[in-house]
Design a protein around this motif. Structure first.
Motif, PDB file in Angstrom:
ATOM      1  N   THR A 286       0.874  -1.153   0.069  1.00  0.00           N
ATOM      2  CA  THR A 286       0.222   0.105  -0.012  1.00  0.00           C
ATOM      3  C   THR A 286       0.736   1.187   0.048  1.00  0.00           C
ATOM      4  OG1 THR A 286      -1.795  -1.068   1.160  1.00  0.00           O
ATOM      5  CG2 THR A 286      -1.816   1.196   1.221  1.00  0.00           C
ATOM      6  N   PRO A 287       0.752   1.999  -0.853  1.00  0.00           N
ATOM      7  CA  PRO A 287       1.597   3.431  -0.823  1.00  0.00           C
ATOM      8  C   PRO A 287       1.573   4.249   0.451  1.00  0.00           C
ATOM      9  CG  PRO A 287       0.034   3.150  -2.825  1.00  0.00           C
ATOM     10  CD  PRO A 287      -0.267   2.115  -1.919  1.00  0.00           C
ATOM     11  N   ALA A 288       2.724   4.760   0.843  1.00  0.00           N
ATOM     12  CA  ALA A 288       2.773   5.366   2.131  1.00  0.00           C
ATOM     13  C   ALA A 288       1.678   6.525   2.313  1.00  0.00           C
ATOM     14  CB  ALA A 288       4.116   5.884   2.376  1.00  0.00           C
ATOM     15  N   THR A 289       1.189   7.051   1.325  1.00  0.00           N
ATOM     16  CA  THR A 289       0.113   7.991   1.644  1.00  0.00           C
ATOM     17  C   THR A 289      -1.256   7.460   2.052  1.00  0.00           C
ATOM     18  OG1 THR A 289      -0.587   7.841  -0.820  1.00  0.00           O
ATOM     19  CG2 THR A 289       1.114   9.666  -0.094  1.00  0.00           C
ATOM     20  N   TYR A 290      -1.435   6.122   2.204  1.00  0.00           N
ATOM     21  CA  TYR A 290      -2.606   5.578   2.318  1.00  0.00           C
ATOM     22  C   TYR A 290      -2.552   4.733   3.834  1.00  0.00           C
ATOM     23  CZ  TYR A 290      -4.352   6.817  -2.138  1.00  0.00           C
ATOM     24  OH  TYR A 290      -4.488   7.777  -3.441  1.00  0.00           O
ATOM     25  N   PRO A 291      -3.517   4.934   4.702  1.00  0.00           N
ATOM     26  CA  PRO A 291      -4.715   5.581   4.677  1.00  0.00           C
ATOM     27  C   PRO A 291      -4.325   7.138   5.034  1.00  0.00           C
ATOM     28  CG  PRO A 291      -4.395   4.632   6.961  1.00  0.00           C
ATOM     29  CD  PRO A 291      -3.114   4.227   6.096  1.00  0.00           C
ATOM     30  N   ARG A 292      -5.177   7.928   4.464  1.00  0.00           N
ATOM     31  CA  ARG A 292      -5.084   9.274   4.652  1.00  0.00           C
ATOM     32  C   ARG A 292      -5.500   9.862   6.032  1.00  0.00           C
ATOM     33  NH1 ARG A 292      -8.862  10.663  -0.120  1.00  0.00           N
ATOM     34  NH2 ARG A 292     -10.005   8.425   0.497  1.00  0.00           N
ATOM     35  N   ARG A 293      -5.379  10.923   6.256  1.00  0.00           N
ATOM     36  CA  ARG A 293      -5.707  11.339   7.750  1.00  0.00           C
ATOM     37  C   ARG A 293      -7.323  11.002   8.211  1.00  0.00           C
ATOM     38  NH1 ARG A 293      -4.981  16.104   5.508  1.00  0.00           N
ATOM     39  NH2 ARG A 293      -6.891  16.962   5.971  1.00  0.00           N
ATOM     40  N   PRO A 294      -7.230  10.793   9.517  1.00  0.00           N
ATOM     41  CA  PRO A 294      -8.426  10.481  10.103  1.00  0.00           C
ATOM     42  C   PRO A 294      -9.775  11.290   9.663  1.00  0.00           C
ATOM     43  CG  PRO A 294      -7.048  10.169  11.740  1.00  0.00           C
ATOM     44  CD  PRO A 294      -6.198  10.715  10.584  1.00  0.00           C
ATOM     45  N   GLY A 295     -10.899  10.460   9.024  1.00  0.00           N
ATOM     46  CA  GLY A 295     -12.063  11.389   8.612  1.00  0.00           C
ATOM     47  C   GLY A 295     -12.026  11.406   6.950  1.00  0.00           C
ATOM     48  N   ILE A 296     -10.848  11.470   6.487  1.00  0.00           N
ATOM     49  CA  ILE A 296     -10.775  11.836   5.187  1.00  0.00           C
ATOM     50  C   ILE A 296     -11.106  10.558   4.097  1.00  0.00           C
ATOM     51  CG2 ILE A 296      -9.350  12.451   3.178  1.00  0.00           C
ATOM     52  CD1 ILE A 296      -9.805  14.704   5.270  1.00  0.00           C
ATOM     53  N   PRO A 297     -11.011   9.383   4.595  1.00  0.00           N
ATOM     54  CA  PRO A 297     -11.516   8.410   3.666  1.00  0.00           C
ATOM     55  C   PRO A 297     -12.883   8.383   3.575  1.00  0.00           C
ATOM     56  CG  PRO A 297      -9.838   7.433   4.924  1.00  0.00           C
ATOM     57  CD  PRO A 297      -9.936   8.846   5.496  1.00  0.00           C
ATOM     58  N   GLU A 298     -13.618   8.647   4.443  1.00  0.00           N
ATOM     59  CA  GLU A 298     -14.978   8.676   4.588  1.00  0.00           C
ATOM     60  C   GLU A 298     -15.666   9.924   3.742  1.00  0.00           C
ATOM     61  OE1 GLU A 298     -18.784   7.755   7.450  1.00  0.00           O
ATOM     62  OE2 GLU A 298     -17.008   8.266   8.314  1.00  0.00           O
ATOM     63  N   LYS A 299     -15.113  10.969   3.841  1.00  0.00           N
ATOM     64  CA  LYS A 299     -15.463  12.251   3.448  1.00  0.00           C
ATOM     65  C   LYS A 299     -15.025  12.260   1.796  1.00  0.00           C
ATOM     66  CE  LYS A 299     -14.898  15.346   7.352  1.00  0.00           C
ATOM     67  NZ  LYS A 299     -13.890  16.388   7.831  1.00  0.00           N
ATOM     68  N   ARG A 300     -14.071  11.747   1.293  1.00  0.00           N
ATOM     69  CA  ARG A 300     -13.539  11.490   0.089  1.00  0.00           C
ATOM     70  C   ARG A 300     -13.077  10.200  -0.444  1.00  0.00           C
ATOM     71  NH1 ARG A 300     -10.782  16.635   1.450  1.00  0.00           N
ATOM     72  NH2 ARG A 300      -8.644  15.437   1.086  1.00  0.00           N
ATOM     73  N   PRO A 301     -14.086   9.269  -0.597  1.00  0.00           N
ATOM     74  CA  PRO A 301     -13.792   7.966  -0.773  1.00  0.00           C
ATOM     75  C   PRO A 301     -12.965   7.605  -2.122  1.00  0.00           C
ATOM     76  CG  PRO A 301     -15.993   7.834  -0.245  1.00  0.00           C
ATOM     77  CD  PRO A 301     -15.472   9.531  -0.371  1.00  0.00           C
ATOM     78  N   LEU A 302     -12.025   6.812  -2.236  1.00  0.00           N
ATOM     79  CA  LEU A 302     -11.075   6.658  -3.247  1.00  0.00           C
ATOM     80  C   LEU A 302     -12.147   6.267  -4.424  1.00  0.00           C
ATOM     81  CD1 LEU A 302      -8.032   4.862  -2.080  1.00  0.00           C
ATOM     82  CD2 LEU A 302      -8.265   7.241  -2.632  1.00  0.00           C
ATOM     83  N   ARG A 303     -11.816   6.879  -5.787  1.00  0.00           N
ATOM     84  CA  ARG A 303     -12.711   6.597  -6.934  1.00  0.00           C
ATOM     85  C   ARG A 303     -11.734   6.034  -8.027  1.00  0.00           C
ATOM     86  NH1 ARG A 303     -17.661   6.282  -4.780  1.00  0.00           N
ATOM     87  NH2 ARG A 303     -17.998   8.060  -3.669  1.00  0.00           N
ATOM     88  N   SER A 304     -12.552   5.379  -8.923  1.00  0.00           N
ATOM     89  CA  SER A 304     -11.746   4.861 -10.309  1.00  0.00           C
ATOM     90  C   SER A 304     -10.863   6.159 -10.916  1.00  0.00           C
ATOM     91  CB  SER A 304     -12.878   4.134 -11.154  1.00  0.00           C
ATOM     92  OG  SER A 304     -12.961   3.137 -10.395  1.00  0.00           O
TER      93      SER A 304
END
Length: 254
Positions: free
Chosen positions: A236-254
């Protein structure tokens, strides 16, 4: 709670038979004790709306045990008490479903229970103490923080979550915890096609690939369940997971 334990254990035994697994009586009694603690603590904190003994056995305990079907490797016997040691992270453990149930069934399992709600984390600590469980860590943190911790990042053979978030979000919680060759298991309902389609981008970015989609149903006790088994095929790239709360606010898209 004599009126609770008997029907609880009856449905639990029936569920094990449905799964093709067997457990010693001591493990069943430990699960009954866990269930009684859920009912007792539920009067103070909101752990579950399912409190009837038969329903709790099926919808929480047997449902949790279905994960063993995803984690079992070829050649392993039907008694999880005989399975070898593995490391597992349970994200959003809540009242201990499925992580604590899996630990009781599979004693060699080392389990990290990740639960950010303080009251629920204290409940988990109480169950671990009452059942004298070894090899269990309760982590009162956000999954995003644990996934960036070098002591936990890519250290687990498996990571699981039950009814925590939509799949693209869930994968960002789970896959950073899983070692290469390990698996993330998402416990979902029967309708998962839309979530799988939305998760393609997350799988690609986070190093995962769908290995298996397992459909389960145990009428009338348990509604249809889908286990999505995701293999970790790349770091998994070092940038993930993002800061707490960001994955839910801005889910990863294709």
């Amino acid at each position: 709670m004599a009126g609770f334990r008997e029907p609880f254990l009856r449905v639990l035994r029936e569920g094990l038979e449905w799964l093709g697994l067997s457990l010693p009586e001591a493990a069943l009694e430990a699960m009954a004790r866990h269930a009684e603690m859920v009912r007792a603590w539920n009067e103070r904190i909101n752990l579950t709306t399912v409190v009837a003994p038969e329903a709790m056995a099926a919808r929480h305990f047997v449902d949790s045990l279905t994960v063993l079907l995803a984690l079992r490797e070829p050649g392993w016997p039907p008694r999880p008490t005989e399975w070898p040691a593995r490391r597992l992270a349970d994200v959003g453990s809540g009242a201990g479903f499925p992580g604590l149930v899996l630990k009781v069934a599979w004693p060699a399992l080392a389990v990290a229970l990740i639960e950010s709600v303080g009251k629920k984390a204290r409940f988990l600590e109480g169950v671990v103490s009452a059942l004298d469980l070894k090899g269990v860590a309760v982590l009162p943190q956000r999954a995003e923080a644990v996934g960036q911790d070098p002591g936990h990042r890519e250290r687990y053979d498996g990571a699981i979550a039950r009814a925590v978030a939509a799949l693209p979000v869930l994968l960002e919680y789970l896959l950073p915890l899983v070692r290469l060759g390990g698996v993330a298991v998402a416990m979902k309902g029967p309708e998962v096609d839309e979530e799988l389609a939305a998760a393609r981008g997350a799988l690609d970015r986070l190093g995962g690939a769908l290995r298996e989609r397992r459909e389960l149903a145990w009428p009338p006790h348990l509604p249809p369940r889908t286990l999505l088994i995701i293999e970790k095929i790349a770091p998994t790239p070092a940038t993930y997971p993002r800061r707490p709360g960001i994955p839910e606010k801005r889910p990863l898209r294709s």
